[in-house]
Design a protein around this motif. Structure first.
Motif, PDB file in Angstrom:
ATOM      1  N   GLU A 149      -3.957 -10.214   4.474  1.00 29.56           N
ATOM      2  CA  GLU A 149      -2.563  -9.853   4.317  1.00 29.56           C
ATOM      3  C   GLU A 149      -2.126 -10.009   2.856  1.00 29.56           C
ATOM      4  O   GLU A 149      -2.765 -10.692   2.069  1.00 29.56           O
ATOM      5  CB  GLU A 149      -1.698 -10.742   5.214  1.00 29.56           C
ATOM      6  N   ARG A 165      13.326  -7.183  -6.244  1.00 33.00           N
ATOM      7  CA  ARG A 165      14.360  -7.314  -5.214  1.00 33.00           C
ATOM      8  C   ARG A 165      15.684  -7.581  -5.893  1.00 33.00           C
ATOM      9  O   ARG A 165      15.789  -8.532  -6.681  1.00 33.00           O
ATOM     10  CB  ARG A 165      14.021  -8.462  -4.266  1.00 33.00           C
ATOM     11  N   THR A 189       8.945 -13.435   1.001  1.00 29.88           N
ATOM     12  CA  THR A 189       8.647 -12.518   2.096  1.00 29.88           C
ATOM     13  C   THR A 189       8.486 -11.109   1.565  1.00 29.88           C
ATOM     14  O   THR A 189       9.453 -10.524   1.057  1.00 29.88           O
ATOM     15  CB  THR A 189       9.764 -12.546   3.140  1.00 29.88           C
ATOM     16  N   ALA A 209       8.427  -8.197   2.907  1.00 27.75           N
ATOM     17  CA  ALA A 209       9.285  -7.173   3.503  1.00 27.75           C
ATOM     18  C   ALA A 209      10.680  -7.146   2.892  1.00 27.75           C
ATOM     19  O   ALA A 209      11.394  -6.146   3.042  1.00 27.75           O
ATOM     20  CB  ALA A 209       9.385  -7.403   5.007  1.00 27.75           C
TER      21      ALA A 209
END
Length: 123
Positions: A44, A98, A106, A108
């Motif tokens: 991952e 972000r 995180t 996502a």
């Protein structure tokens, strides 16, 4: 539209150093939390390091003390200085952005990603 372009990856030996760069284009760079993630083959995508708008930082335990994240708001660039590299650092390294004042690890929650740069550390 935000665009991120990574550079600086390559093939090195264990113990060597590399510096990754991520050049940002788009809206005000200083408004963004910037992060480096990595993804090894078959695994991952995991956070490596994050730098906030006030230069506050987060490091994963696996790189703490060896890697340093920094940002140059005048050059719209975030860096990852990687020292004492180990074979287990081998992965594709991604830059992410972000628009937030809060650091997060995180994947996502990051809306913008670069294309990735390969780092291979041989033993």
């Amino acid at each position: 539209q935000v665009q991120l372009v990574e550079s600086g990856g390559g093939l090195v030996q264990a113990g060597d150093s590399l510096r990754l760069s991520c050049t940002y284009s788009g809206r005000t760079f200083s408004n963004y939390v910037m992060a480096w993630f990595r993804q090894a083959s078959g695994k991952e995508r995991d956070v490596v390091a994050v730098i906030g708008r006030s230069d506050n930082t987060y490091y994963s335990d696996s790189v703490k003390g060896r890697f340093t994240i920094s940002r140059d708001n005048a050059e719209n660039t975030v860096y990852l200085q990687m020292n004492s590299l180990k074979p287990e650092d081998t992965a594709v390294y991604y830059c992410a952005a972000r628009k937030s004042s809060i650091i997060t690890i995180t994947p996502a929650l990051y809306g913008y990603w670069g294309q990735g740069t390969q780092v291979t550390v041989s033993s």
